[in-house]
Design a protein around this motif. Structure first.
Motif, mmCIF file in Angstrom:
data_model
loop_
_atom_site.group_PDB
_atom_site.id
_atom_site.type_symbol
_atom_site.label_atom_id
_atom_site.label_comp_id
_atom_site.label_asym_id
_atom_site.label_seq_id
_atom_site.Cartn_x
_atom_site.Cartn_y
_atom_site.Cartn_z
ATOM 1 N N GLY A 152 30.667 -30.917 12.028
ATOM 2 C CA GLY A 152 30.558 -32.471 13.137
ATOM 3 C C GLY A 152 30.422 -33.926 11.993
ATOM 4 N N TRP A 153 29.577 -35.013 11.822
ATOM 5 C CA TRP A 153 29.366 -35.545 11.255
ATOM 6 C C TRP A 153 29.374 -35.871 10.002
ATOM 7 C CZ3 TRP A 153 25.914 -36.511 7.698
ATOM 8 C CH2 TRP A 153 25.048 -35.907 7.297
ATOM 9 N N ARG A 154 29.282 -34.875 9.118
ATOM 10 C CA ARG A 154 30.261 -34.774 8.501
ATOM 11 C C ARG A 154 31.600 -35.435 8.034
ATOM 12 N NH1 ARG A 154 25.896 -33.339 5.164
ATOM 13 N NH2 ARG A 154 24.911 -32.014 6.718
ATOM 14 N N ALA A 155 32.818 -34.563 9.393
ATOM 15 C CA ALA A 155 33.982 -34.741 9.387
ATOM 16 C C ALA A 155 34.537 -36.632 9.325
ATOM 17 C CB ALA A 155 34.151 -34.664 10.699
ATOM 18 N N LEU A 199 34.396 -37.893 5.445
ATOM 19 C CA LEU A 199 35.239 -36.861 4.572
ATOM 20 C C LEU A 199 37.083 -37.020 5.030
ATOM 21 C CD1 LEU A 199 34.658 -33.034 5.625
ATOM 22 C CD2 LEU A 199 34.515 -34.076 2.880
ATOM 23 N N VAL A 200 36.518 -37.625 6.259
ATOM 24 C CA VAL A 200 37.812 -38.943 6.240
ATOM 25 C C VAL A 200 38.599 -39.886 5.870
ATOM 26 C CG1 VAL A 200 39.244 -39.747 8.311
ATOM 27 C CG2 VAL A 200 38.652 -37.275 8.698
ATOM 28 N N LEU A 204 33.473 -42.439 -3.877
ATOM 29 C CA LEU A 204 32.266 -41.339 -3.660
ATOM 30 C C LEU A 204 31.600 -41.121 -3.070
ATOM 31 C CD1 LEU A 204 30.985 -39.823 -6.260
ATOM 32 C CD2 LEU A 204 30.283 -42.222 -7.562
ATOM 33 N N GLY A 205 31.042 -42.911 -2.967
ATOM 34 C CA GLY A 205 29.852 -42.632 -1.120
ATOM 35 C C GLY A 205 29.977 -41.749 -0.536
ATOM 36 N N ALA A 206 31.675 -41.536 -0.068
ATOM 37 C CA ALA A 206 31.878 -40.721 1.403
ATOM 38 C C ALA A 206 31.702 -39.401 1.320
ATOM 39 C CB ALA A 206 32.998 -41.503 1.327
ATOM 40 N N LEU A 207 31.867 -38.807 -0.027
ATOM 41 C CA LEU A 207 31.995 -37.421 -0.510
ATOM 42 C C LEU A 207 30.509 -37.535 -0.960
ATOM 43 C CD1 LEU A 207 34.891 -37.187 -2.944
ATOM 44 C CD2 LEU A 207 35.010 -36.315 -0.691
ATOM 45 N N VAL A 208 29.712 -37.922 -1.254
ATOM 46 C CA VAL A 208 28.189 -37.333 -1.521
ATOM 47 C C VAL A 208 27.566 -37.525 0.337
ATOM 48 C CG1 VAL A 208 26.059 -38.009 -2.322
ATOM 49 C CG2 VAL A 208 28.187 -37.977 -3.589
ATOM 50 N N ALA A 209 27.776 -38.475 0.550
ATOM 51 C CA ALA A 209 27.599 -38.573 2.251
ATOM 52 C C ALA A 209 27.889 -37.350 2.842
ATOM 53 C CB ALA A 209 27.957 -39.581 3.127
#
Length: 467
Positions: free
Chosen positions: A167-170, A173-174, A88-93
């Protein structure tokens, strides 16, 4: 109770390995992503420090309480909850459009990461027969080391390969995808352990412990980001009553305390904590700020930055291997390691102001030397701390050492960003980065001096005893 499985086919062990690797690699991957985040969101060093430190701060606060939660509510359950929070934290980020949301998402990931690590360690005795447990612990440690080496490289490749609009959001997502895979694997393979264990620590004791870390470390992040408002100093001052309450609750609980008082009666354990604070705390902040300097001031790509800085975690792995084979007492190896680490930082400080994109090899060698010294230091400090503990305190000692590492990591990142941000006001980026290194040189130099004093005292005692 399910019978322990043999080492090669233990169900659920692969989920533990991936979960441990993910929680370890996150900090080094984010170090590579920091320049892109700052550029995309228009952030200064203060807010970047807040975002970079949110994860290790929450892990430091909750590592011991999460281990106790596993004792009480079941390790499988806490592991799955931690994985869900990490996802959840990674998806929000990944979809964050501002620093506040991103920092909050990183805190949520930190809560999840704190829940993953202690369960992975504690589940090994349930999954493996006694004869196979040492091999399982070794595989878990090797996985963590490998993840720290691969983190910068993986982050660099992701940032280079990802479309510009991602960009950095990848990276987030990974991370979300890997954490989801870990959860599904653990839910399918790990057996239920819903039986409540005794002892789990009292809520007031756990809350006061977490509050101490929050009050001590959080002001180092919040202060520079928001101009040191008055509540920051009040938060720092609140650490004293929190510590008094924790000490009172610890004394009342005795051996069943979250951190048993008997730990601090062992001299080698006290020395271990001192070296963790002075020497082991030095590199994390340096590593994050250096990634920012290389990309922002020298125009290196994320992949180039990962290749330059990968020498440090690779050196840690090699240095750890060497430490176990040196025929020296643990204190002698600590003295050697911290002395070399201090010398490595002095070398890097001399290299950094003259660094160009065409002459990166000196810095690569400096990073490798620092990593080798760090591996030698950390392994020797761990052995120093654990060797003198009785078996009844070994588990609590290991948890306290892990927590101290996380606290030092969070504080190191905050202080390094603060020194770097202050130096940027009057100096260009590379010179400001070299000024930041005085923090690492001072702390490791103090550790080297302490190690020499303790080693000299040990030699004098040995000669007197022999005479």
């Amino acid at each position: 109770m399910v019978a322990p499985a043999p080492l090669p086919v233990a169900r659920g062990f692969s989920a533990l390995l991936i979960g441990m690797a993910l929680s370890v690699a996150d900090v080094s991957m984010m170090a590579i992503a920091m320049p892109g985040i700052g550029s995309d969101l228009g952030l200064g060093t203060g807010m970047l420090a807040l975002i970079a430190g949110a994860y290790p701060l929450l892990v430091a606060m909750l590592l011991l309480p999460a281990g106790r939660a596993g004792d009480r509510f079941g390790r499988r359950r806490v592991f799955l909850v931690g994985g869900a929070l990490f996802v959840l934290g990674a998806l929000v980020a990944a979809v964050a459009t501002g620093p506040s949301v991103l920092a909050g998402a990183r805190m949520l990931q930190g809560i999840g990461g704190a829940a993953l690590a202690p369960q992975a360690l504690a589940l090994i005795p349930r999954l493996f027969a006694p004869a196979a447990q040492s091999g399982a612990f070794a595989r878990l440690a090797m996985t963590a080391s490998f993840a720290s080496v691969c983190g910068p490289l993986v982050a660099g490749m992701l940032l280079v390969a990802a479309p510009g609009w991602i960009g950095w959001r990848a990276i987030f997502l990974v991370e979300a995808g890997l954490a989801l895979a870990v959860m599904l694997l653990a839910a399918r393979q790990l057996d239920h352990d819903d039986q409540v264990a005794g002892g789990g620590g009292r809520p007031a004791e756990i809350a006061s412990f977490a509050a101490i870390i929050l009050c001590l470390v959080a002001p180092l992040y919040v202060g520079p980001a928001f101009g040191w408002p008055a509540p920051v100093f009040l938060m720092a001052a609140a650490a004293l009553p929190c510590a008094a309450l924790f000490a009172r609750l610890t004394a009342r609980a005795g051996p069943a305390a979250l951190i048993p008082p008997g730990l601090f009666q062992v001299p080698s354990f006290r020395r271990c904590l001192a070296f963790l604070f002075l020497a082991v705390s030095a590199p994390p902040g340096f590593f994050v700020v250096l990634s920012l300097v290389l990309q922002g001031e020298r125009g290196l790509s994320p992949l180039q930055t990962g290749l330059v800085t990968a020498g440090f975690p690779a050196g840690v792995v090699v240095g750890s291997w060497i430490a176990g084979r040196l025929p020296l007492h643990a204190m002698a190896r600590v003295a050697l390691g911290v002395g070399l680490l201090c010398a490595s930082f002095v070398l890097i400080r001399a290299i950094l102001p003259q660094l160009t994109a065409q002459s990166l090899w000196p810095l690569r060698l400096g990073m490798l030397a620092a990593g080798l010294s760090m591996g030698l230091t950390v392994t020797s400090v761990m052995q120093l701390g654990m060797s003198g503990l009785p078996k009844t305190l070994a588990g609590a000692g290991a948890g306290a050492i892990q927590t101290m590492q996380q606290v030092c990591m969070a504080a190191s990142i905050a202080l390094s960003f603060a020194v770097y941000g202050h130096a940027l006001a009057t100096r260009p980026g590379l010179e400001a980065g070299s000024m930041m290194l005085w923090l690492q040189i001072t702390s490791t130099g103090g550790a080297a001096l302490l190690a020499v004093v303790l080693l000299r005292g040990r030699l004098l005692y040995y000669r007197k005893d022999t005479a």
